[in-house]
Design a protein around this motif. Structure first.
Motif, PDB file in Angstrom:
ATOM      1  N   PHE A 144       0.834  -1.204   0.000  1.00  0.00           N
ATOM      2  CA  PHE A 144       0.000   0.000   0.000  1.00  0.00           C
ATOM      3  C   PHE A 144       0.869   1.255   0.000  1.00  0.00           C
ATOM      4  O   PHE A 144       0.610   2.209  -0.742  1.00  0.00           O
ATOM      5  CB  PHE A 144      -0.920  -0.015   1.217  1.00  0.00           C
ATOM      6  N   LEU A 148       1.176   3.976  -2.964  1.00  0.00           N
ATOM      7  CA  LEU A 148       0.873   5.372  -2.669  1.00  0.00           C
ATOM      8  C   LEU A 148       1.974   6.295  -3.162  1.00  0.00           C
ATOM      9  O   LEU A 148       1.712   7.401  -3.656  1.00  0.00           O
ATOM     10  CB  LEU A 148       0.669   5.545  -1.162  1.00  0.00           C
ATOM     11  N   SER A 151       1.665   7.305  -6.771  1.00  0.00           N
ATOM     12  CA  SER A 151       0.393   7.938  -7.108  1.00  0.00           C
ATOM     13  C   SER A 151       0.453   9.407  -6.691  1.00  0.00           C
ATOM     14  O   SER A 151       0.053   9.755  -5.564  1.00  0.00           O
ATOM     15  CB  SER A 151      -0.776   7.231  -6.421  1.00  0.00           C
ATOM     16  N   ALA A 154      -2.820  11.170  -5.341  1.00  0.00           N
ATOM     17  CA  ALA A 154      -3.218  10.839  -3.968  1.00  0.00           C
ATOM     18  C   ALA A 154      -2.325  11.549  -2.960  1.00  0.00           C
ATOM     19  O   ALA A 154      -2.794  12.032  -1.920  1.00  0.00           O
ATOM     20  CB  ALA A 154      -3.152   9.331  -3.760  1.00  0.00           C
ATOM     21  N   LEU A 201     -10.364  10.600   1.851  1.00  0.00           N
ATOM     22  CA  LEU A 201      -9.433   9.474   1.757  1.00  0.00           C
ATOM     23  C   LEU A 201     -10.046   8.302   1.005  1.00  0.00           C
ATOM     24  O   LEU A 201      -9.353   7.608   0.251  1.00  0.00           O
ATOM     25  CB  LEU A 201      -9.003   9.045   3.162  1.00  0.00           C
ATOM     26  N   LEU A 205      -8.019   7.127  -2.143  1.00  0.00           N
ATOM     27  CA  LEU A 205      -7.284   5.875  -1.964  1.00  0.00           C
ATOM     28  C   LEU A 205      -8.059   4.636  -2.369  1.00  0.00           C
ATOM     29  O   LEU A 205      -7.575   3.529  -2.160  1.00  0.00           O
ATOM     30  CB  LEU A 205      -6.855   5.739  -0.496  1.00  0.00           C
ATOM     31  N   SER A 206      -9.248   4.815  -2.933  1.00  0.00           N
ATOM     32  CA  SER A 206     -10.051   3.634  -3.279  1.00  0.00           C
ATOM     33  C   SER A 206      -9.345   2.771  -4.318  1.00  0.00           C
ATOM     34  O   SER A 206      -9.245   1.546  -4.161  1.00  0.00           O
ATOM     35  CB  SER A 206     -11.424   4.071  -3.784  1.00  0.00           C
ATOM     36  N   ILE A 208      -6.148   2.756  -5.046  1.00  0.00           N
ATOM     37  CA  ILE A 208      -4.915   2.221  -4.463  1.00  0.00           C
ATOM     38  C   ILE A 208      -5.234   1.036  -3.557  1.00  0.00           C
ATOM     39  O   ILE A 208      -4.527   0.022  -3.545  1.00  0.00           O
ATOM     40  CB  ILE A 208      -4.182   3.326  -3.685  1.00  0.00           C
ATOM     41  N   PHE A 209      -6.328   1.157  -2.806  1.00  0.00           N
ATOM     42  CA  PHE A 209      -6.719   0.080  -1.897  1.00  0.00           C
ATOM     43  C   PHE A 209      -7.030  -1.196  -2.666  1.00  0.00           C
ATOM     44  O   PHE A 209      -6.526  -2.281  -2.321  1.00  0.00           O
ATOM     45  CB  PHE A 209      -7.930   0.517  -1.076  1.00  0.00           C
TER      46      PHE A 209
END
Length: 268
Positions: A144, A148, A151, A154, A201, A205-206, A208-209
């Protein structure tokens, strides 16, 4: 014609080496400039991320949410508190985090192989999931963070969110702030900002999650299917024996004394 042919000839001698050196220098300058820009971007992203996390931490401490959670936990029945404490000790116990040597089977004869019997596959997956679960969770967290870092959108959004937190903290530094004649306490402003932060968030971050979850799920699944950690199944059943063996029946007592002396010499 002679001048035209001479003009079309490639540069030779000192002129050629000078031109080659100039082009090489320009290429190195361009490469170093790009590397410097990339390093500056990464450093700025890390700084923004650090400031955002520190701002959120400070706001969390000042909002009193930590005390509210502590009070809510203290109001739970004693049995529920004991169950939560036991679960916390078992699930997040650092002893359950396996070393890289155990996780990858370094030094073992055949740590990875394909099992073909369905019942043994099920048993292997069940054991690996219960034995390496903290390693899988740590791998997910590392993936993660790496996702991040690549990105920038983000990271910029998290940095702006951190600046927004800092603005709210400064505005409510005296305990409250006023917006169009309405007085808002620091606690209510922190709660509202927490809700906004959660929504932001989730939006940032959806992707990325889900990307991290898919990657870590694939890697963890491959490890669970191929890693043979059957030799570690009985680790939790080990009992450390300490103290002297004392038996009082004739020759058996002499044998116990002999065993104690042998144990002490082996420890020395």
């Amino acid at each position: 014609r002679l001048h035209a042919r001479a003009a079309r000839k490639p540069p030779t001698g000192l002129r050629f080496h000078t031109l080659h050196k100039y082009r090489t220098t320009m290429t190195e300058d361009t490469t170093s400039t790009s590397s410097g820009n990339a390093a500056t971007s990464v450093a700025g992203a890390l700084t923004a991320l650090t400031s955002a996390s520190s701002a959120v931490s400070n706001a969390w401490e000042k909002s009193g949410a930590k005390d509210a959670l502590a009070n809510a936990q203290s109001n739970l029945p004693q049995g529920t508190q004991d169950t939560l404490a036991i679960a916390k000790d078992k699930v997040f116990n650092r002893k359950n985090l396996r070393t890289p040597t155990v996780f990858f089977g370094i030094g073992e004869e055949q740590p990875f192989y394909v099992e073909k019997v369905p019942s043994l596959i099920t048993e292997r997956v069940r054991h690996n999931l219960s034995f390496f679960y903290l390693n899988y969770a740590m791998m997910t967290a590392v993936l993660f963070c790496l996702t991040l870092l690549i990105s920038p959108g983000a990271i910029i959004g998290i940095g702006l969110l951190g600046f927004a937190w800092m603005a709210v903290i400064r505005a409510t530094g005296e305990g409250s702030m006023q917006i169009k004649g309405i007085t808002i306490s620091q606690k209510h402003a922190s709660i509202a900002m927490s809700g906004v932060s959660v929504l932001v968030l989730i939006y940032l971050l959806s992707h990325i999650f889900w990307m991290t979850l898919a990657t870590s799920g694939f890697l963890s699944g491959v490890h669970m299917l191929l890693r043979d950690a059957s030799m570690h199944k009985d680790e939790e059943d080990k009992v450390v024996m300490q103290g002297d063996l004392s038996l009082d029946v004739g020759d058996v007592g002499e044998e116990a004394s002999f065993l104690n002396d042998e144990a002490e010499s082996s420890l020395a």
